[in-house]
Design a protein around this motif. Sequence first.
Motif, PDB file in Angstrom:
ATOM      1  N   LEU A 185      -0.574  26.759  35.882  1.00  0.00           N
ATOM      2  CA  LEU A 185      -1.805  26.737  35.102  1.00  0.00           C
ATOM      3  C   LEU A 185      -2.575  25.455  35.372  1.00  0.00           C
ATOM      4  O   LEU A 185      -2.022  24.362  35.280  1.00  0.00           O
ATOM      5  CB  LEU A 185      -1.479  26.830  33.610  1.00  0.00           C
ATOM      6  N   MET A 186      -3.854  25.598  35.682  1.00  0.00           N
ATOM      7  CA  MET A 186      -4.758  24.457  35.853  1.00  0.00           C
ATOM      8  C   MET A 186      -5.658  24.397  34.623  1.00  0.00           C
ATOM      9  O   MET A 186      -6.382  25.346  34.320  1.00  0.00           O
ATOM     10  CB  MET A 186      -5.587  24.639  37.119  1.00  0.00           C
ATOM     11  N   VAL A 187      -5.608  23.291  33.894  1.00  0.00           N
ATOM     12  CA  VAL A 187      -6.427  23.097  32.697  1.00  0.00           C
ATOM     13  C   VAL A 187      -7.574  22.172  33.067  1.00  0.00           C
ATOM     14  O   VAL A 187      -7.352  21.029  33.482  1.00  0.00           O
ATOM     15  CB  VAL A 187      -5.600  22.502  31.544  1.00  0.00           C
ATOM     16  N   GLU A 188      -8.810  22.662  32.905  1.00  0.00           N
ATOM     17  CA  GLU A 188      -9.981  21.872  33.322  1.00  0.00           C
ATOM     18  C   GLU A 188     -10.773  21.274  32.165  1.00  0.00           C
ATOM     19  O   GLU A 188     -11.696  20.518  32.398  1.00  0.00           O
ATOM     20  CB  GLU A 188     -10.915  22.742  34.178  1.00  0.00           C
ATOM     21  N   GLY A 189     -10.470  21.594  30.939  1.00  0.00           N
ATOM     22  CA  GLY A 189     -11.232  20.993  29.838  1.00  0.00           C
ATOM     23  C   GLY A 189     -12.045  22.010  29.079  1.00  0.00           C
ATOM     24  O   GLY A 189     -11.752  23.200  29.162  1.00  0.00           O
ATOM     25  N   GLY A 190     -13.020  21.575  28.296  1.00  0.00           N
ATOM     26  CA  GLY A 190     -13.592  20.243  28.144  1.00  0.00           C
ATOM     27  C   GLY A 190     -12.810  19.297  27.238  1.00  0.00           C
ATOM     28  O   GLY A 190     -11.593  19.401  27.100  1.00  0.00           O
TER      29      GLY A 190
END
Length: 237
Positions: free
Chosen positions: A169-174
């Motif tokens: 899993l890639m968590v980009e925000g915000g």
Amino acid sequence: MDAFLAAHAPNARVDGRPWITLTFAQSRDGKIAGAQKQPLRLSGPTSMQMTHKLRAAHDAILVGIGTILMDNPRLNVRLDGYQGPSPRPVVLDSYLRTPPSCRLLQVARPLRPLLIAAEPRADEADAWNARRHALEAAGAHIRTVPRHGTTLAWDAILKVLASEGVHALMVEGGSGVIDSLLQSRVVPDVVIVTVSPLVVGELGYGYTTRLSDQSAWQSVQTLALEPDTIVAWKYQP
């Protein structure tokens, strides 16, 4: 760049939980958005290419509803000549505020974008179900999890993602997603921060959980991608 990405590439975890790469871009003074959370272009062309290579290495990419409402992103991989899969979009959207017409739902994908919401209160159920039906008709897949205080519970989010076949899993925000993850009991496997030379100023919007203020988080590698600097952080208690 490729050696840096290989050093921090997702690996299978023995506990079955998805590998988590938290990544975001910030200004030199720690801001990730402009005044009133207006979007800022902080990544240079080379570091943006790195971000898309990171996306290609993950099964899913997660953002909060604020990112959807402010940026209206596609959350796919955009690299010259790339013909592989894009990660499955995941949106933390407690009240199902995602617009059915958003660009996220306009991109052809093998798996439907996943919206993770909270169960509605009884007095909200009719309006919530109407929004749910509209989003499902537009192509969204919706799952619900409990709350933990004012945010969705990260342990429950990760169980849902594991049940959906997400291993990386890639968590980009915000900013709300960054803070809630870093303040939860869940520890990202790696945090990759793009630091722009831009100074935004006090009107800019930032996150509050600074890794440099926490002794357990250590900067383990830096990479110069002019004009930006990429910093990898790992939790080392």
